[in-house]
Motif scaffolding. Structure first.
Motif, PDB file in Angstrom:
ATOM      1  N   SER A 167      17.090   3.430  -0.283  1.00 35.29           N
ATOM      2  CA  SER A 167      16.443   2.310  -0.958  1.00 35.29           C
ATOM      3  C   SER A 167      15.013   2.671  -1.388  1.00 35.29           C
ATOM      4  CB  SER A 167      16.472   1.074  -0.048  1.00 35.29           C
ATOM      5  OG  SER A 167      16.238  -0.107  -0.769  1.00 35.29           O
ATOM      6  N   HIS A 168      13.994   2.098  -0.769  1.00 34.74           N
ATOM      7  CA  HIS A 168      12.611   2.414  -1.140  1.00 34.74           C
ATOM      8  C   HIS A 168      12.317   3.902  -0.952  1.00 34.74           C
ATOM      9  CE1 HIS A 168       8.156   2.361  -0.903  1.00 34.74           C
ATOM     10  NE2 HIS A 168       8.261   1.310  -1.699  1.00 34.74           N
ATOM     11  N   GLY A 169      12.887   4.493   0.091  1.00 33.34           N
ATOM     12  CA  GLY A 169      12.710   5.933   0.303  1.00 33.34           C
ATOM     13  C   GLY A 169      13.437   6.751  -0.744  1.00 33.34           C
TER      14      GLY A 169
ATOM     15  N   GLU B 286       0.838  -1.198   0.000  1.00 33.76           N
ATOM     16  CA  GLU B 286       0.000   0.000   0.000  1.00 33.76           C
ATOM     17  C   GLU B 286       0.874   1.250   0.000  1.00 33.76           C
ATOM     18  OE1 GLU B 286      -3.123   2.401   2.912  1.00 33.76           O
ATOM     19  OE2 GLU B 286      -2.661   0.291   3.314  1.00 33.76           O
ATOM     20  N   ALA B 287       2.004   1.168   0.708  1.00 37.46           N
ATOM     21  CA  ALA B 287       2.935   2.302   0.766  1.00 37.46           C
ATOM     22  C   ALA B 287       3.948   2.153  -0.361  1.00 37.46           C
ATOM     23  CB  ALA B 287       3.626   2.358   2.122  1.00 37.46           C
ATOM     24  N   SER B 288       3.473   2.269  -1.595  1.00 37.79           N
ATOM     25  CA  SER B 288       4.364   2.199  -2.748  1.00 37.79           C
ATOM     26  C   SER B 288       5.129   3.509  -2.876  1.00 37.79           C
ATOM     27  CB  SER B 288       3.555   1.951  -4.020  1.00 37.79           C
ATOM     28  OG  SER B 288       2.715   3.064  -4.290  1.00 37.79           O
ATOM     29  N   SER B 289       6.180   3.499  -3.694  1.00 42.81           N
ATOM     30  CA  SER B 289       6.923   4.743  -3.908  1.00 42.81           C
ATOM     31  C   SER B 289       6.039   5.787  -4.579  1.00 42.81           C
ATOM     32  CB  SER B 289       8.181   4.470  -4.734  1.00 42.81           C
ATOM     33  OG  SER B 289       7.854   3.888  -5.985  1.00 42.81           O
TER      34      SER B 289
ATOM     35  N   TYR C  34      21.292   4.087  -2.653  1.00 43.63           N
ATOM     36  CA  TYR C  34      20.918   2.847  -3.343  1.00 43.63           C
ATOM     37  C   TYR C  34      19.422   2.732  -3.713  1.00 43.63           C
ATOM     38  CZ  TYR C  34      21.333   1.960   1.733  1.00 43.63           C
ATOM     39  OH  TYR C  34      21.314   2.068   3.092  1.00 43.63           O
ATOM     40  N   PRO C  35      18.932   3.620  -4.592  1.00 47.48           N
ATOM     41  CA  PRO C  35      17.546   3.527  -5.053  1.00 47.48           C
ATOM     42  C   PRO C  35      17.390   2.478  -6.160  1.00 47.48           C
ATOM     43  CG  PRO C  35      18.630   5.325  -6.169  1.00 47.48           C
ATOM     44  CD  PRO C  35      19.648   4.752  -5.205  1.00 47.48           C
ATOM     45  N   THR C  36      16.143   2.213  -6.528  1.00 49.86           N
ATOM     46  CA  THR C  36      15.838   1.433  -7.716  1.00 49.86           C
ATOM     47  C   THR C  36      15.571   2.410  -8.856  1.00 49.86           C
ATOM     48  OG1 THR C  36      14.850  -0.367  -6.434  1.00 49.86           O
ATOM     49  CG2 THR C  36      14.242  -0.224  -8.758  1.00 49.86           C
ATOM     50  N   CYS C  37      16.458   2.438  -9.838  1.00 48.26           N
ATOM     51  CA  CYS C  37      16.332   3.386 -10.951  1.00 48.26           C
ATOM     52  C   CYS C  37      15.652   2.779 -12.170  1.00 48.26           C
ATOM     53  CB  CYS C  37      17.715   3.901 -11.359  1.00 48.26           C
ATOM     54  SG  CYS C  37      18.555   4.886 -10.104  1.00 48.26           S
ATOM     55  N   THR C  38      15.383   1.480 -12.153  1.00 44.60           N
ATOM     56  CA  THR C  38      14.892   0.770 -13.330  1.00 44.60           C
ATOM     57  C   THR C  38      13.656   1.387 -13.972  1.00 44.60           C
ATOM     58  OG1 THR C  38      15.797  -1.280 -12.420  1.00 44.60           O
ATOM     59  CG2 THR C  38      14.203  -1.493 -14.211  1.00 44.60           C
ATOM     60  N   PRO C  39      12.616   1.786 -13.191  1.00 48.80           N
ATOM     61  CA  PRO C  39      11.419   2.328 -13.839  1.00 48.80           C
ATOM     62  C   PRO C  39      11.689   3.579 -14.667  1.00 48.80           C
ATOM     63  CG  PRO C  39      10.977   1.786 -11.549  1.00 48.80           C
ATOM     64  CD  PRO C  39      12.452   1.705 -11.734  1.00 48.80           C
ATOM     65  N   TYR C  40      12.705   4.334 -14.314  1.00 50.24           N
ATOM     66  CA  TYR C  40      12.987   5.597 -14.989  1.00 50.24           C
ATOM     67  C   TYR C  40      14.048   5.441 -16.071  1.00 50.24           C
ATOM     68  CZ  TYR C  40      10.429   6.927 -10.886  1.00 50.24           C
ATOM     69  OH  TYR C  40       9.476   6.999  -9.910  1.00 50.24           O
ATOM     70  N   ALA C  41      14.984   4.531 -15.864  1.00 51.91           N
ATOM     71  CA  ALA C  41      16.024   4.309 -16.869  1.00 51.91           C
ATOM     72  C   ALA C  41      15.434   3.716 -18.141  1.00 51.91           C
ATOM     73  CB  ALA C  41      17.108   3.388 -16.318  1.00 51.91           C
TER      74      ALA C  41
ATOM     75  N   GLU D 246      23.367  -0.675 -12.443  1.00 50.50           N
ATOM     76  CA  GLU D 246      23.379  -0.459 -13.889  1.00 50.50           C
ATOM     77  C   GLU D 246      22.279   0.492 -14.344  1.00 50.50           C
ATOM     78  OE1 GLU D 246      25.738  -3.996 -13.027  1.00 50.50           O
ATOM     79  OE2 GLU D 246      23.689  -3.403 -12.450  1.00 50.50           O
ATOM     80  N   ALA D 247      21.084   0.360 -13.792  1.00 50.28           N
ATOM     81  CA  ALA D 247      19.978   1.237 -14.196  1.00 50.28           C
ATOM     82  C   ALA D 247      20.256   2.686 -13.797  1.00 50.28           C
ATOM     83  CB  ALA D 247      18.668   0.766 -13.577  1.00 50.28           C
ATOM     84  N   CYS D 248      20.884   2.885 -12.647  1.00 50.00           N
ATOM     85  CA  CYS D 248      21.221   4.250 -12.224  1.00 50.00           C
ATOM     86  C   CYS D 248      22.341   4.829 -13.090  1.00 50.00           C
ATOM     87  CB  CYS D 248      21.615   4.264 -10.755  1.00 50.00           C
ATOM     88  SG  CYS D 248      20.243   3.886  -9.622  1.00 50.00           S
ATOM     89  N   GLU D 249      23.252   3.970 -13.552  1.00 46.13           N
ATOM     90  CA  GLU D 249      24.283   4.433 -14.477  1.00 46.13           C
ATOM     91  C   GLU D 249      23.632   4.928 -15.766  1.00 46.13           C
ATOM     92  OE1 GLU D 249      28.313   1.957 -13.782  1.00 46.13           O
ATOM     93  OE2 GLU D 249      26.586   0.718 -14.318  1.00 46.13           O
TER      94      GLU D 249
END
Length: 311
Positions: free
Chosen positions: A171-173, A137-140, A202-209, A235-238
């Motif tokens: 991370s998630h934040g 429920e608490a998605s980014s 250390y975020p997840t960049c995949t959705p935006y890359a 790699e996605a953040c790169e």
């Protein structure tokens, strides 16, 4: 009340104030480490609304005032990761993790006010690391509205220089920060005042890359990651860094060798987690653990970046 063997004063969740003692940054024996003065915080109340006319969630957060004589100070919104704000060592008590205590001390010592919104406890969660994306429920995407309301709350505070607001997240934040700064989102683009800097651990960049819509953050961003991170691979953040090259609000990525996810968590041993769904290689889990050298360098880079952008 104790956090990983470090004594702290109890957080007064039924009142407005609490007192926190710092977790030592260095791994020196406790007997030889001079006690640090306590950190003081206030519990504050926020209401997050998911889009205009959407669901309202009553949140709370913790407010730390920066050191210094200035009446108005630059201020940081700090967004916790999927594990939440609190230690899992004693789940019956509300105890800040050493990572969050250390960050609060580093930032307040440098003269910044800090607001830590709690996105999970008011939504009935302590942690969401073990939940699938569909269960969260608490998605980014939802938590970005927590940042919106935090920005509005800061605008009402007499001791905040609203022209010098930044963000720090894990991370998630940190992924939430990417969403909250994405000018492709209408609610972000129309915001009258934008943060001036963001530091993402250390975020997840995949959705935006991989998105066809160009990603442009509303503020310059520094991303700090380990080269060996297999939870949120760099790699996605790169790729995202390259896509924002030349922008006045571009992304700068710093990678640390021999370093994994959660590298800035003081005293956290390197270990493999098999309980995080949807990440890592099947059957191999993901690696998490602190690296004191990388953490020290990341703090130096973070403070320099914030000083350059906010002062």
């Amino acid at each position: 009340m104790r956090i990983w063997g470090k004594t702290i004063a109890s957080l007064c969740l039924t009142g407005l104030c609490a007192q926190l003692a710092a977790v030592a940054v260095a791994a020196a024996p406790a007997a030889k480490t001079a006690p640090l003065p306590p950190l003081r915080t206030e519990r504050v109340f926020l209401t997050s609304v998911e889009s205009p006319g959407g669901k309202a969630t009553a949140l709370f957060g913790f407010w730390f005032k920066g050191k210094g004589k200035s009446d108005k100070k630059p201020t940081i919104i700090a967004m916790h990761g999927c594990g939440g704000l609190y230690s899992s060592v004693n789940k019956e008590k509300i105890e800040f993790t050493p990572r969050h205590i250390a960050m609060a001390r580093a930032l307040t010592d440098a003269g910044y006010n800090v607001l830590f919104p709690d996105s999970f406890t008011p939504r009935g969660r302590r942690s969401i690391c073990q939940e699938t994306l569909a269960q969260r429920e608490a998605s980014s995407a939802n938590r970005r509205f927590d940042i919106q309301i935090a920005m509005r709350w800061l605008a009402t505070q007499d001791d905040v220089d609203y022209a010098r607001v930044g963000m720090v997240g894990w991370s998630h934040g940190a992924t939430t920060m990417l969403a909250a700064l994405n000018l492709a989102q209408t609610d972000v683009a129309v915001r009258k005042v934008q943060p001036k800097a963001a530091v993402a651990f250390y975020p997840t960049c995949t959705p935006y890359a991989g998105s066809r819509t160009p990603y442009k953050p509303a503020a310059p961003m520094l991303i700090l990651m380990g080269e060996n991170d297999d939870w949120t691979p760099p790699e996605a953040c790169e790729s995202l860094e390259k896509k924002t090259e030349g922008s006045d609000t571009g992304i700068t990525l710093r990678l640390y060798p021999d370093t994994y996810h959660d590298f800035d968590a003081p005293g956290l041993p390197i270990h493999v987690r098999m309980d995080i769904p949807g990440v890592g290689k099947r059957g191999e889990g993901v690696t998490s653990g602190g690296n004191a050298d990388s953490r020290a360098e990341a703090y130096r880079e973070m403070l320099k970046f914030l000083k350059d952008k906010l002062e």
